[in-house]
Design a protein around this motif. Structure first.
Motif, PDB file in Angstrom:
ATOM      1  N   MET A   1       0.849  -1.164   0.000  1.00  0.00           N
ATOM      2  CA  MET A   1       0.000   0.000   0.000  1.00  0.00           C
ATOM      3  C   MET A   1       0.901   1.237   0.000  1.00  0.00           C
ATOM      4  O   MET A   1       1.910   1.277   0.689  1.00  0.00           O
ATOM      5  N   ASN A   2       0.504   2.244  -0.758  1.00  0.00           N
ATOM      6  CA  ASN A   2       1.283   3.472  -0.744  1.00  0.00           C
ATOM      7  C   ASN A   2       0.627   4.513   0.181  1.00  0.00           C
ATOM      8  O   ASN A   2      -0.460   4.287   0.714  1.00  0.00           O
ATOM      9  N   ILE A   3       1.307   5.620   0.366  1.00  0.00           N
ATOM     10  CA  ILE A   3       0.842   6.641   1.304  1.00  0.00           C
ATOM     11  C   ILE A   3      -0.509   7.213   0.885  1.00  0.00           C
ATOM     12  O   ILE A   3      -1.401   7.396   1.722  1.00  0.00           O
ATOM     13  N   LYS A   4      -0.670   7.486  -0.393  1.00  0.00           N
ATOM     14  CA  LYS A   4      -1.937   8.050  -0.871  1.00  0.00           C
ATOM     15  C   LYS A   4      -3.099   7.105  -0.557  1.00  0.00           C
ATOM     16  O   LYS A   4      -4.158   7.546  -0.094  1.00  0.00           O
ATOM     17  N   GLU A   5      -2.920   5.829  -0.799  1.00  0.00           N
ATOM     18  CA  GLU A   5      -3.972   4.848  -0.510  1.00  0.00           C
ATOM     19  C   GLU A   5      -4.288   4.805   0.985  1.00  0.00           C
ATOM     20  O   GLU A   5      -5.456   4.708   1.378  1.00  0.00           O
ATOM     21  N   LEU A   6      -3.261   4.893   1.805  1.00  0.00           N
ATOM     22  CA  LEU A   6      -3.473   4.901   3.254  1.00  0.00           C
ATOM     23  C   LEU A   6      -4.279   6.122   3.683  1.00  0.00           C
ATOM     24  O   LEU A   6      -5.237   6.004   4.451  1.00  0.00           O
ATOM     25  N   ILE A   7      -3.937   7.274   3.173  1.00  0.00           N
ATOM     26  CA  ILE A   7      -4.661   8.502   3.519  1.00  0.00           C
ATOM     27  C   ILE A   7      -6.117   8.402   3.078  1.00  0.00           C
ATOM     28  O   ILE A   7      -7.027   8.823   3.804  1.00  0.00           O
ATOM     29  N   GLU A   8      -6.357   7.821   1.919  1.00  0.00           N
ATOM     30  CA  GLU A   8      -7.732   7.631   1.442  1.00  0.00           C
ATOM     31  C   GLU A   8      -8.515   6.703   2.368  1.00  0.00           C
ATOM     32  O   GLU A   8      -9.701   6.915   2.613  1.00  0.00           O
ATOM     33  N   LYS A   9      -7.867   5.660   2.896  1.00  0.00           N
ATOM     34  CA  LYS A   9      -8.523   4.745   3.841  1.00  0.00           C
ATOM     35  C   LYS A   9      -8.962   5.507   5.091  1.00  0.00           C
ATOM     36  O   LYS A   9     -10.065   5.302   5.592  1.00  0.00           O
ATOM     37  N   PHE A  10      -8.090   6.358   5.605  1.00  0.00           N
ATOM     38  CA  PHE A  10      -8.444   7.137   6.790  1.00  0.00           C
ATOM     39  C   PHE A  10      -9.592   8.100   6.499  1.00  0.00           C
ATOM     40  O   PHE A  10     -10.497   8.245   7.310  1.00  0.00           O
ATOM     41  N   ALA A  11      -9.554   8.745   5.355  1.00  0.00           N
ATOM     42  CA  ALA A  11     -10.617   9.690   5.000  1.00  0.00           C
ATOM     43  C   ALA A  11     -11.958   8.989   4.856  1.00  0.00           C
ATOM     44  O   ALA A  11     -12.977   9.462   5.365  1.00  0.00           O
ATOM     45  N   SER A  12     -11.971   7.835   4.207  1.00  0.00           N
ATOM     46  CA  SER A  12     -13.228   7.107   4.004  1.00  0.00           C
ATOM     47  C   SER A  12     -13.725   6.457   5.290  1.00  0.00           C
ATOM     48  O   SER A  12     -14.910   6.184   5.433  1.00  0.00           O
TER      49      SER A  12
END
Length: 115
Positions: A1-12
């Motif tokens: 997983m990359n950083i952008k995907e991780l941030i999207e998980k937190f946002a969702s």
């Protein structure tokens, strides 16, 4: 997983993070690491990790560069100095911030990395 995907998980998931510095959010994350003693982080943090800490100073940015850390996560809504932000921009260090405690943030990151 990359950083952008991780941030999207937190946002969702209803726990958005604050982006302090975006250098390269396509960078992959290998694991999560927690420690506030910089000399320990320098010697033991795995490359490409997400480092969860409350240390928002210039030395944290330097340690992340030396240890090849993918992402600094400032937990517990701890402050980060402007000098650290400026150095992160110069050295292309990714930094996000959360109000979550260190343990809670680390377990969430670990959960998403293992999913």
């Amino acid at each position: 997983m990359n950083i952008k995907e991780l941030i999207e998980k937190f946002a969702s998931g209803g726990s958005p993070v604050e982006i302090i510095n975006e250098a390269d959010f396509s960078r992959e994350l290998s694991c999560v690491y927690c420690c506030d003693l910089l000399s320990v982080v320098m010697g033991k943090a795995p490359a490409d990790c997400a480092w969860v800490t409350v240390m928002g100073n210039l030395n944290s940015v330097a340690v992340s560069v030396l240890a090849d850390i993918s992402l600094i996560v400032i937990a517990e809504n701890s402050p980060i100095d402007q000098n650290a932000i400026d150095k992160a921009r110069e050295k292309e260090v990714n930094i996000i911030k959360t109000k979550l405690p260190i343990f809670d943030m680390a377990t969430k990151i670990d959960f998403w990395l293992k999913k």
